[in-house]
Design an enzyme around this catalytic site. Sequence first.
Site, PDB file in Angstrom:
ATOM      1  N   LYS A  98      43.096  42.840  40.158  1.00 23.66           N
ATOM      2  CA  LYS A  98      41.802  42.795  40.854  1.00 23.66           C
ATOM      3  C   LYS A  98      41.303  44.224  41.047  1.00 23.66           C
ATOM      4  O   LYS A  98      42.009  45.071  41.614  1.00 23.66           O
ATOM      5  CB  LYS A  98      41.992  42.090  42.199  1.00 23.66           C
ATOM      6  CG  LYS A  98      40.767  41.412  42.742  1.00 23.66           C
ATOM      7  CD  LYS A  98      41.147  40.544  43.931  1.00 23.66           C
ATOM      8  CE  LYS A  98      39.953  39.898  44.567  1.00 23.66           C
ATOM      9  NZ  LYS A  98      40.312  39.227  45.826  1.00 23.66           N
TER      10      LYS A  98
HETATM   11  O1  G3P Z   1      38.170  36.802  47.907  1.00 19.10           O
HETATM   12  C1  G3P Z   1      37.346  37.557  48.761  1.00 19.10           C
HETATM   13  C2  G3P Z   1      37.475  37.017  50.116  1.00 19.10           C
HETATM   14  O2  G3P Z   1      38.784  37.196  50.569  1.00 19.10           O
HETATM   15  C3  G3P Z   1      36.546  37.506  51.135  1.00 19.10           C
HETATM   16  O3  G3P Z   1      36.466  36.494  52.062  1.00 19.10           O
HETATM   17  O4  G3P Z   1      35.962  35.460  54.213  1.00 19.10           O
HETATM   18  O5  G3P Z   1      36.773  37.848  54.090  1.00 19.10           O
HETATM   19  O6  G3P Z   1      34.478  37.250  53.336  1.00 19.10           O
HETATM   20  P1  G3P Z   1      35.888  36.785  53.505  1.00 19.10           P
END
Ligand code: G3P
Length: 219
Positions: A87
Amino acid sequence: MKFFIDTANLAEIREAQELGVLDGVTTNPSLMAKEGITGKANILHHYKAICDLVDGDVSAEVIGVTLHDMIREGEELAELDDKIVVKVPMIKEGVKALKYFSEKGIKTNCTLIFSAGQALLAAKAGATYVSPFVGRLDDISTDGIALIEQIVTIYRNYNYETEVLAASVRHPMHIIQCAEIGADVMTGPLSAITALLNHPLTDSGLAKFLADHQKAGAK
Ligand code: G3P
């Protein structure tokens, strides 16, 4: 649509795997830190433990932001297991790293995508997946699902092989909307996946079926 779980928590990954609907895992440095995984050896060991639990791709994020560091870390991660997807953040050096990994046959996931232009660059550089962040766009009053739709259209126009991985999915409606517009993959928490199970008419209907069965047996 493929279902990935967005966590570094082994118990949650195991639960999703046991449900029989899991196609892969995504992690990020924040999710690893949330599980208390620190230090290079522990981080590599944890990624390997995740790979051993799931059938499918496992995204492991580089920390470095120079091309040299991203390549060094990415190659080390990729050596851990065939399931590892490196990633890489959507920055200039990240685009160069995507190209490098793609030429070496190493799978990549370009993260922190917030615009169609960024997604186009990542596809041209040969990314395996792009991760547009649906929830974080919604958080700033911008339509995250609309961005997924725009990227799906652009990739279809030119038959890019890069898969649209809707990330930062927070709830079941995000999953349904991603499926409606043809996202290749969604990644979200276990709670969003299991919330798809719920319907009050299923619960009341099952309760009635079981009660009727009991009554008939009692006669
Ligand atoms: O894969 C990206 C993700 O982990 C971000 O999620 O909920 O932290 O915006 P969030």
